[in-house]
Design a protein around this motif. Sequence first.
Motif, PDB file in Angstrom:
ATOM      1  N   LEU A 119     -72.437  24.009  -7.809  1.00  0.00           N
ATOM      2  CA  LEU A 119     -71.702  25.089  -7.140  1.00  0.00           C
ATOM      3  C   LEU A 119     -72.651  26.244  -6.858  1.00  0.00           C
ATOM      4  O   LEU A 119     -73.486  26.589  -7.702  1.00  0.00           O
ATOM      5  N   VAL A 120     -72.519  26.827  -5.676  1.00  0.00           N
ATOM      6  CA  VAL A 120     -73.245  28.059  -5.337  1.00  0.00           C
ATOM      7  C   VAL A 120     -72.237  29.030  -4.737  1.00  0.00           C
ATOM      8  O   VAL A 120     -71.619  28.732  -3.714  1.00  0.00           O
ATOM      9  N   GLU A 121     -72.042  30.154  -5.395  1.00  0.00           N
ATOM     10  CA  GLU A 121     -71.149  31.197  -4.886  1.00  0.00           C
ATOM     11  C   GLU A 121     -71.983  32.440  -4.605  1.00  0.00           C
ATOM     12  O   GLU A 121     -72.665  32.964  -5.500  1.00  0.00           O
ATOM     13  N   LEU A 122     -71.969  32.904  -3.355  1.00  0.00           N
ATOM     14  CA  LEU A 122     -72.670  34.129  -2.981  1.00  0.00           C
ATOM     15  C   LEU A 122     -71.639  35.245  -2.870  1.00  0.00           C
ATOM     16  O   LEU A 122     -70.779  35.230  -1.988  1.00  0.00           O
ATOM     17  N   ILE A 123     -71.715  36.198  -3.781  1.00  0.00           N
ATOM     18  CA  ILE A 123     -70.700  37.241  -3.910  1.00  0.00           C
ATOM     19  C   ILE A 123     -71.217  38.538  -3.294  1.00  0.00           C
ATOM     20  O   ILE A 123     -72.268  39.059  -3.696  1.00  0.00           O
ATOM     21  N   ASP A 124     -70.477  39.054  -2.330  1.00  0.00           N
ATOM     22  CA  ASP A 124     -70.835  40.301  -1.654  1.00  0.00           C
ATOM     23  C   ASP A 124     -70.517  41.491  -2.561  1.00  0.00           C
ATOM     24  O   ASP A 124     -69.369  41.674  -2.983  1.00  0.00           O
ATOM     25  N   GLY A 125     -71.521  42.288  -2.884  1.00  0.00           N
ATOM     26  CA  GLY A 125     -71.330  43.423  -3.777  1.00  0.00           C
ATOM     27  C   GLY A 125     -70.496  44.543  -3.202  1.00  0.00           C
ATOM     28  O   GLY A 125     -70.146  45.486  -3.922  1.00  0.00           O
ATOM     29  N   ARG A 126     -70.125  44.462  -1.915  1.00  0.00           N
ATOM     30  CA  ARG A 126     -69.332  45.531  -1.292  1.00  0.00           C
ATOM     31  C   ARG A 126     -67.827  45.323  -1.444  1.00  0.00           C
ATOM     32  O   ARG A 126     -67.047  46.201  -1.067  1.00  0.00           O
ATOM     33  N   ILE A 127     -67.394  44.186  -1.974  1.00  0.00           N
ATOM     34  CA  ILE A 127     -65.950  43.933  -2.071  1.00  0.00           C
ATOM     35  C   ILE A 127     -65.305  44.877  -3.082  1.00  0.00           C
ATOM     36  O   ILE A 127     -65.936  45.298  -4.052  1.00  0.00           O
ATOM     37  N   THR A 128     -64.036  45.195  -2.846  1.00  0.00           N
ATOM     38  CA  THR A 128     -63.280  46.043  -3.771  1.00  0.00           C
ATOM     39  C   THR A 128     -61.982  45.381  -4.213  1.00  0.00           C
ATOM     40  O   THR A 128     -61.225  45.970  -4.986  1.00  0.00           O
ATOM     41  N   ASN A 129     -61.712  44.165  -3.697  1.00  0.00           N
ATOM     42  CA  ASN A 129     -60.478  43.465  -4.046  1.00  0.00           C
ATOM     43  C   ASN A 129     -60.768  42.018  -4.429  1.00  0.00           C
ATOM     44  O   ASN A 129     -61.697  41.396  -3.898  1.00  0.00           O
ATOM     45  N   PHE A 130     -59.956  41.505  -5.350  1.00  0.00           N
ATOM     46  CA  PHE A 130     -59.995  40.083  -5.682  1.00  0.00           C
ATOM     47  C   PHE A 130     -58.590  39.717  -6.158  1.00  0.00           C
ATOM     48  O   PHE A 130     -58.154  40.112  -7.236  1.00  0.00           O
ATOM     49  N   SER A 131     -57.874  38.991  -5.308  1.00  0.00           N
ATOM     50  CA  SER A 131     -56.441  38.754  -5.510  1.00  0.00           C
ATOM     51  C   SER A 131     -56.152  37.386  -6.130  1.00  0.00           C
ATOM     52  O   SER A 131     -57.067  36.583  -6.360  1.00  0.00           O
ATOM     53  N   ARG A 132     -54.889  37.145  -6.344  1.00  0.00           N
ATOM     54  CA  ARG A 132     -54.462  35.837  -6.876  1.00  0.00           C
ATOM     55  C   ARG A 132     -54.806  34.708  -5.902  1.00  0.00           C
ATOM     56  O   ARG A 132     -55.211  33.626  -6.320  1.00  0.00           O
ATOM     57  N   SER A 133     -54.671  34.959  -4.608  1.00  0.00           N
ATOM     58  CA  SER A 133     -55.023  33.919  -3.633  1.00  0.00           C
ATOM     59  C   SER A 133     -56.531  33.673  -3.632  1.00  0.00           C
ATOM     60  O   SER A 133     -56.980  32.531  -3.474  1.00  0.00           O
ATOM     61  N   ASP A 134     -57.328  34.731  -3.834  1.00  0.00           N
ATOM     62  CA  ASP A 134     -58.777  34.561  -3.953  1.00  0.00           C
ATOM     63  C   ASP A 134     -59.108  33.721  -5.188  1.00  0.00           C
ATOM     64  O   ASP A 134     -59.986  32.850  -5.142  1.00  0.00           O
ATOM     65  N   MET A 135     -58.414  33.973  -6.282  1.00  0.00           N
ATOM     66  CA  MET A 135     -58.633  33.215  -7.505  1.00  0.00           C
ATOM     67  C   MET A 135     -58.286  31.738  -7.298  1.00  0.00           C
ATOM     68  O   MET A 135     -59.042  30.848  -7.711  1.00  0.00           O
ATOM     69  N   SER A 136     -57.161  31.468  -6.625  1.00  0.00           N
ATOM     70  CA  SER A 136     -56.751  30.085  -6.376  1.00  0.00           C
ATOM     71  C   SER A 136     -57.773  29.351  -5.506  1.00  0.00           C
ATOM     72  O   SER A 136     -58.097  28.182  -5.765  1.00  0.00           O
ATOM     73  N   ALA A 137     -58.282  30.044  -4.482  1.00  0.00           N
ATOM     74  CA  ALA A 137     -59.291  29.429  -3.614  1.00  0.00           C
ATOM     75  C   ALA A 137     -60.566  29.122  -4.396  1.00  0.00           C
ATOM     76  O   ALA A 137     -61.171  28.053  -4.234  1.00  0.00           O
ATOM     77  N   LEU A 138     -60.981  30.044  -5.245  1.00  0.00           N
ATOM     78  CA  LEU A 138     -62.183  29.847  -6.059  1.00  0.00           C
ATOM     79  C   LEU A 138     -61.983  28.696  -7.041  1.00  0.00           C
ATOM     80  O   LEU A 138     -62.863  27.837  -7.208  1.00  0.00           O
ATOM     81  N   GLN A 139     -60.820  28.655  -7.672  1.00  0.00           N
ATOM     82  CA  GLN A 139     -60.538  27.562  -8.605  1.00  0.00           C
ATOM     83  C   GLN A 139     -60.531  26.213  -7.896  1.00  0.00           C
ATOM     84  O   GLN A 139     -60.926  25.193  -8.469  1.00  0.00           O
ATOM     85  N   GLY A 140     -60.101  26.215  -6.631  1.00  0.00           N
ATOM     86  CA  GLY A 140     -60.149  24.983  -5.831  1.00  0.00           C
ATOM     87  C   GLY A 140     -61.587  24.522  -5.602  1.00  0.00           C
ATOM     88  O   GLY A 140     -61.880  23.320  -5.684  1.00  0.00           O
ATOM     89  N   ARG A 141     -62.491  25.467  -5.346  1.00  0.00           N
ATOM     90  CA  ARG A 141     -63.897  25.113  -5.154  1.00  0.00           C
ATOM     91  C   ARG A 141     -64.511  24.619  -6.462  1.00  0.00           C
ATOM     92  O   ARG A 141     -65.340  23.688  -6.464  1.00  0.00           O
ATOM     93  N   LEU A 142     -64.131  25.229  -7.565  1.00  0.00           N
ATOM     94  CA  LEU A 142     -64.626  24.784  -8.874  1.00  0.00           C
ATOM     95  C   LEU A 142     -64.147  23.360  -9.188  1.00  0.00           C
ATOM     96  O   LEU A 142     -64.903  22.541  -9.717  1.00  0.00           O
ATOM     97  N   LYS A 143     -62.905  23.094  -8.831  1.00  0.00           N
ATOM     98  CA  LYS A 143     -62.360  21.758  -9.064  1.00  0.00           C
ATOM     99  C   LYS A 143     -63.071  20.723  -8.205  1.00  0.00           C
ATOM    100  O   LYS A 143     -63.415  19.617  -8.664  1.00  0.00           O
ATOM    101  N   LYS A 144     -63.321  21.071  -6.945  1.00  0.00           N
ATOM    102  CA  LYS A 144     -64.020  20.174  -6.037  1.00  0.00           C
ATOM    103  C   LYS A 144     -65.432  19.876  -6.529  1.00  0.00           C
ATOM    104  O   LYS A 144     -65.964  18.766  -6.349  1.00  0.00           O
ATOM    105  N   ALA A 145     -66.051  20.872  -7.187  1.00  0.00           N
ATOM    106  CA  ALA A 145     -67.406  20.707  -7.722  1.00  0.00           C
ATOM    107  C   ALA A 145     -67.426  19.935  -9.043  1.00  0.00           C
ATOM    108  O   ALA A 145     -68.489  19.650  -9.578  1.00  0.00           O
ATOM    109  N   GLY A 146     -66.229  19.617  -9.563  1.00  0.00           N
ATOM    110  CA  GLY A 146     -66.147  18.874 -10.820  1.00  0.00           C
ATOM    111  C   GLY A 146     -66.279  19.741 -12.047  1.00  0.00           C
ATOM    112  O   GLY A 146     -66.503  19.243 -13.153  1.00  0.00           O
ATOM    113  N   ILE A 147     -66.111  21.045 -11.882  1.00  0.00           N
ATOM    114  CA  ILE A 147     -66.258  21.976 -12.990  1.00  0.00           C
ATOM    115  C   ILE A 147     -64.913  22.257 -13.660  1.00  0.00           C
ATOM    116  O   ILE A 147     -64.830  22.405 -14.873  1.00  0.00           O
ATOM    117  N   ARG A 148     -63.880  22.302 -12.864  1.00  0.00           N
ATOM    118  CA  ARG A 148     -62.560  22.669 -13.409  1.00  0.00           C
ATOM    119  C   ARG A 148     -61.783  21.426 -13.829  1.00  0.00           C
ATOM    120  O   ARG A 148     -61.754  20.444 -13.115  1.00  0.00           O
TER     121      ARG A 148
END
Length: 293
Positions: free
Chosen positions: A264-293
Amino acid sequence: MSLDYDEYIDLQKTQHQLGCNDECSGEMRLYGPILTRRRTAQMFPDYLKQRDRKSLTRAAKGKKRTWSEANESDDEGTDDDDGLGEATPDANKKQKYLDDDDDDEYLLPATFNREGRLTIDSMEVLASSSNPLAGLKAKSPGRMTVTNAIPGERSKSTNTAMGGIAAWRHARSAKAPNSKRYCLGSKNYYEWCHLHADSLGGSCVELNLVAAHYAVNTYMMIIEAELKGKSGLETEVTAFCSQDDIADWIEYKVFAKGKSAPLLVELIDGRITNFSRSDMSALQGRLKKAGIR
């Protein structure tokens, strides 16, 4: 409205309960349901963490401030625009209150719920160059194995490790993007972030800490929650900075132990000010696809 005891007993016998319905403006209606209200802690999961942080900080320092003193000490009208430049003598006294009490350090309990950090609004989509990391200084503890937390590391002060200054102060003095004054209950300030998380065996040392926005730290915490306990994994987390110890970008890589290609490679923009439940679900989906979750 008031009732004497006999009237109250009679109403209980004939109506079985006393209460109002949702449209009640104050009068009593037959068989109206008893209204219940959700507790503050249920509506705002972050409330208890923030409340306890404040009480622990005050208890540890043996200080108490009145509400008026606390409000007065946070008054930005007595010093310069960002609260960090030249100040009047009265403002110096007020600044001392800020230095003593109003920082973002808090020892997270073992039962800490990361979802309490989520924001209502989703992560911003921000424009960037085709090579956003070009010209930035990299900071990283290197490739690290996921282990259990090191005993005692969790209780160490990140402020102390970073020269005795809170992350939000460091970010504001450098005029970092979206840097705000720390405020109890806010989700809009910079924190000292462990690049290799303390929950994964990271140390509270300068090389492993960087100032990043609350939303960036939340993003990283969601990844770390899925890595915890997985000893067959390694992380390589790099902060890319235009100014010392302030993350413009964070590149979060996860590897299977001993493998060269990242899962997994996640590039996180340091300018963000929000991280919502939908963002968390999308990230967890990528983790699952990578075999981590």
